[in-house]
Design an enzyme around this catalytic site. Structure first.
Site, mmCIF file in Angstrom:
data_model
loop_
_atom_site.group_PDB
_atom_site.id
_atom_site.type_symbol
_atom_site.label_atom_id
_atom_site.label_comp_id
_atom_site.label_asym_id
_atom_site.label_seq_id
_atom_site.Cartn_x
_atom_site.Cartn_y
_atom_site.Cartn_z
ATOM 1 N N GLU A 43 0.874 -1.154 0.000
ATOM 2 C CA GLU A 43 0.000 0.000 0.000
ATOM 3 C C GLU A 43 0.918 1.212 0.000
ATOM 4 O O GLU A 43 1.775 1.333 0.880
ATOM 5 C CB GLU A 43 -0.866 -0.018 1.267
ATOM 6 C CG GLU A 43 -1.959 0.997 1.240
ATOM 7 C CD GLU A 43 -2.817 0.983 2.505
ATOM 8 O OE1 GLU A 43 -2.660 0.058 3.327
ATOM 9 O OE2 GLU A 43 -3.622 1.906 2.658
ATOM 10 N N ARG A 269 4.912 -12.739 10.056
ATOM 11 C CA ARG A 269 5.529 -11.446 9.766
ATOM 12 C C ARG A 269 6.802 -11.299 10.583
ATOM 13 O O ARG A 269 7.011 -11.989 11.576
ATOM 14 C CB ARG A 269 4.567 -10.288 10.000
ATOM 15 C CG ARG A 269 4.164 -10.068 11.434
ATOM 16 C CD ARG A 269 3.034 -9.033 11.557
ATOM 17 N NE ARG A 269 3.422 -7.721 11.133
ATOM 18 C CZ ARG A 269 2.824 -7.044 10.130
ATOM 19 N NH1 ARG A 269 1.849 -7.578 9.458
ATOM 20 N NH2 ARG A 269 3.214 -5.836 9.816
ATOM 21 N N LYS A 279 4.466 0.835 9.247
ATOM 22 C CA LYS A 279 4.538 2.108 8.524
ATOM 23 C C LYS A 279 3.851 3.225 9.294
ATOM 24 O O LYS A 279 4.338 4.349 9.350
ATOM 25 C CB LYS A 279 3.864 1.953 7.154
ATOM 26 C CG LYS A 279 4.794 1.441 6.082
ATOM 27 C CD LYS A 279 4.077 1.358 4.752
ATOM 28 C CE LYS A 279 3.046 0.254 4.763
ATOM 29 N NZ LYS A 279 2.418 0.014 3.476
HETATM 30 P P1 ATP Z 1 2.438 -1.853 7.915
HETATM 31 O O1 ATP Z 1 1.582 -2.422 9.014
HETATM 32 O O2 ATP Z 1 3.836 -1.648 8.300
HETATM 33 O O3 ATP Z 1 1.819 -0.667 7.247
HETATM 34 P P2 ATP Z 1 1.303 -3.390 5.889
HETATM 35 O O4 ATP Z 1 1.049 -4.834 6.031
HETATM 36 O O5 ATP Z 1 0.140 -2.493 6.032
HETATM 37 O O6 ATP Z 1 2.477 -3.005 6.848
HETATM 38 P P3 ATP Z 1 1.538 -3.328 3.085
HETATM 39 O O7 ATP Z 1 2.101 -2.259 2.248
HETATM 40 O O8 ATP Z 1 0.071 -3.534 3.061
HETATM 41 O O9 ATP Z 1 2.012 -3.050 4.562
HETATM 42 O O10 ATP Z 1 2.286 -4.694 2.870
HETATM 43 C C1 ATP Z 1 2.792 -5.204 1.664
HETATM 44 C C2 ATP Z 1 3.181 -6.623 1.906
HETATM 45 O O11 ATP Z 1 4.217 -6.693 2.882
HETATM 46 C C3 ATP Z 1 2.027 -7.440 2.453
HETATM 47 O O12 ATP Z 1 2.008 -8.685 1.794
HETATM 48 C C4 ATP Z 1 2.353 -7.606 3.902
HETATM 49 O O13 ATP Z 1 1.804 -8.802 4.394
HETATM 50 C C5 ATP Z 1 3.875 -7.596 3.894
HETATM 51 N N1 ATP Z 1 4.422 -7.160 5.185
HETATM 52 C C6 ATP Z 1 4.156 -6.022 5.857
HETATM 53 N N2 ATP Z 1 4.799 -5.982 7.046
HETATM 54 C C7 ATP Z 1 5.502 -7.137 7.133
HETATM 55 C C8 ATP Z 1 6.362 -7.714 8.120
HETATM 56 N N3 ATP Z 1 6.635 -7.090 9.273
HETATM 57 N N4 ATP Z 1 6.918 -8.911 7.854
HETATM 58 C C9 ATP Z 1 6.654 -9.551 6.705
HETATM 59 N N5 ATP Z 1 5.851 -9.086 5.745
HETATM 60 C C10 ATP Z 1 5.275 -7.887 5.938
HETATM 61 MG MG MG Z 2 -1.622 -2.597 4.908
#
Ligand code: ATP
Ligand code: MG
Length: 564
Positions: A43, A269, A279
């Site tokens: 995202e 994760r 983020k």
């Molecule tokens: P954040 O909570 O930091 O905003 P998010 O999951 O909302 O992370 P996205 O941009 O939606 O971030 O994630 C893109 C991809 O990265 C998704 O497939 C998500 O599952 C993966 N991802 C995000 N954070 C982690 C993590 N800590 N470890 C492994 N994969 C991750």
């Molecule tokens: Mg997300």
């Protein structure tokens, strides 16, 4: 959740992780016509962090390993939080890690298809417009032990829902006026199946589609369908989506008109000790000026790690080591640091850098004489060659390498004892000069001309070797010493959520007037070195020829584990 794993998949590195095993089984069974297609779906609402690197390595890694393709898909269903600034950095980060995407897609590319699908669901009596407020809808949700109750709008005529859905997108309705919900089962044991919201009204313009849309699909209504439209075979995500999978499959059931269906698989994760990986929380750090920006070298963002001196290889090796499992855990930050040490050990030249300098005068060395001393650039890699370092009567050494009243086991400089100056001579310490406050300002020693490094006579045994820089051949530098940003092991789950109280006040120390050998005067931002006996350092982007700035990437040894 709190158990810290120190090492993990190291001993069974060669065996397949569970996702690779699934892909191999699917290939063996001839599923998807032998096709492997994945996607990385960030995202664009912030900079990528080390957790994303873990996702990138499996999404792109699976495609690479099985001759498939991994597309980059920006999951841009929420215009309020998203920005093109993030889109560009995400692309750069992926390339930096060494991966290549097939195509670039956006969830917003499918807004029309998603709309049409939503209309189809309404027509099939599988979706309805609900005019209740978010609070009312939440109240009817029930609990894990109590079924939800039906919305009073659940059975409204299909025609009415179709009309109102159009209205949701017209711009005439305020945000929150109504939503579109899937009609599934308010008594389902999985809460996500209790008539989930699939469309809401947002008036903020979208960075891709401008003001075309006023009704936007929810994540759950977009993700699986985008997978389906693109032909994704293995949709890999993190464990928290496990409970969303029945809904993912339900939408695909309504949509799929052929054998092909994408499948979702979840892995654990990445959580790192003393690190915040989210983020949203990282954005708070930036917005509150608690760090200098997304690329502050203390940030776990990929831009921050890069600026700190982390290499793509070290990050990929780290991800390899921690592996992919089906249970959440916490990884020791020391493991990440180990990975960068291991990589820089083979790649960097050993140089002399004096962080806290004190002058050492070799009293019996001729005034004005300069000798060039041969030194090996990297004992781990002969191909990096040798260089010469100037040796003169006046040198800088580390303040902590001299002690006036030293215990027996102090193998550095102290009156009456000998040490070797690295790549140069053995010296015997004669004493020191102090200022009025008793601070040592100069140290004195005599050298033995017969002990030059590399000479046959130099076989004499001395216990200690210290490094040095010739005063007339030294350059000034600013050195930034970094440490972990948080004082608590699990800041994301700390009781006190006030960042200011959780931050390590010593996470950045700026030291001016460090003395480096002049070999470093032309070093360019990004260049990395081992300051011998000390740590790995790289040139910061703030550095200029007149004002060199170095970041400490990581000390040579892990001082924290010892302190525990
Ligand atoms: P954040 O909570 O930091 O905003 P998010 O999951 O909302 O992370 P996205 O941009 O939606 O971030 O994630 C893109 C991809 O990265 C998704 O497939 C998500 O599952 C993966 N991802 C995000 N954070 C982690 C993590 N800590 N470890 C492994 N994969 C991750
Ligand atoms: Mg997300």
């Amino acid at each position: 959740m709190n158990k810290v794993e120190h090492t993990n998949a190291d001993n069974n590195k060669k065996s397949l992780n569970f996702i690779e095993a699934i892909v191999e089984k699917d290939l063996a069974e001839g599923k998807n016509d032998g096709r492997v297609q994945t996607r990385f779906p960030p995202e664009p609402n912030g900079y990528l962090h080390i957790g994303h690197a873990k996702a990138i390595c499996i999404d792109f890694g699976i495609a690479e390993r099985y001759n498939g393709v991994c597309n980059l898909r920006f999951d841009d269903t929420n215009p309020i939080k998203e920005d093109v600034e993030y889109v560009e950095s995400i692309k750069e980060n992926i390339k930096w890690l060494g991966f290549e995407w097939g195509e670039i897609y956006h969830a917003s590319d499918y807004f029309q298809q998603l709309w049409d699908f939503a209309v189809q669901l309404i027509k099939e009596d599988k979706a309805y417009i609900d005019e209740q407020s978010a609070e009312e809808i939440a109240k009817q949700k029930g609990t894990t032990s109590k079924p939800g109750t039906n919305s009073p709008h659940r059975d409204r005529p299909i025609e009415e829902s179709l009309e109102l859905f159009e209205k949701m997108n017209s711009g005439d309705l305020p945000e929150g006026a109504m939503v579109l919900r899937a009609k599934i089962d308010m008594a389902a044991s999985n809460m996500h199946m209790r008539d989930p919201i699939i469309y809401r009204i947002i008036h903020t313009p979208h960075h891709q589609t401008g003001t075309t849309w006023k009704a936007y699909p929810m994540y759950d209504f977009a993700h699986g369908q985008c997978d389906y439209f693109e032909g994704v075979t293995h949709s890999i995500c993190t464990l928290e989506f496990d409970v969303h999978r029945p809904l993912y499959d339900w939408f695909i059931d309504q949509l799929a008109d052929s054998e092909y269906r994408p499948h979702q698989y979840e892995f654990n994760r990445l959580n790192l000790t003393y690190t915040m990986i989210s983020k949203r929380r990282l954005l708070e750090l930036v917005q509150n000026n608690l760090v200098s920006g997304w690329d502050d070298p203390r940030m776990p963002t990929l831009v921050g790690l890069k600026r700190r001196g982390y290499t793509p290889e070290s990050i990929r090796n780290f991800v390899d080591r921690i592996g992919y499992t089906k249970y959440d855990g916490m990884i020791d930050l020391a493991l990440l640091e180990h990975s960068i040490r291991e990589d820089l050990n083979t790649k960097t030249a050993r140089v002399s850098g004096i962080i806290d300098p004190i002058k050492l005068i070799i009293t019996n060395y001729p005034d004005g004489k300069t000798e060039m001393m041969q030194t090996i650039n990297n004992p781990e890699d002969e191909s990096m060659g040798t260089r010469e370092i100037a040796f003169t009567k006046e040198l800088y050494i580390e303040r902590e390498d001299f002690m006036e009243d030293a215990p027996k086991k102090y193998f550095r400089l102290t009156p009456g004892r000998e040490v070797r100056l690295k790549s140069a001579y053995i010296i015997n310490c004669a004493g020191c000069k102090k200022d009025d406050n008793g601070n040592v300002v100069e140290v004195y020693a005599e050298y033995d001309a017969q002990t030059k490094s590399g000479m046959p006579e130099s076989g004499r045994k001395v216990k200690g070797t210290i490094h040095w820089v010739s005063v007339p051949h030294s350059v000034n530098a600013e050195v930034r010493l970094y440490d972990r940003l948080f004082t608590v092991e699990d800041p994301a789950n700390a009781k006190d959520q006030n960042f200011k109280d959780l931050l390590n006040p010593d996470s950045l120390k700026i030291i001016k007037n460090c003395k480096l050998e002049d070999y470093l005067k032309n070093a360019q931002p990004g260049d990395s070195f081992q300051f011998q006996r000390n740590g790995y350092y790289n040139v910061d982007i703030d550095s200029t020829p007149d004002n060199l700035v170095f970041n400490r990437t990581v000390p040579l040894r892990d001082s924290w584990t010892k302190n525990k």
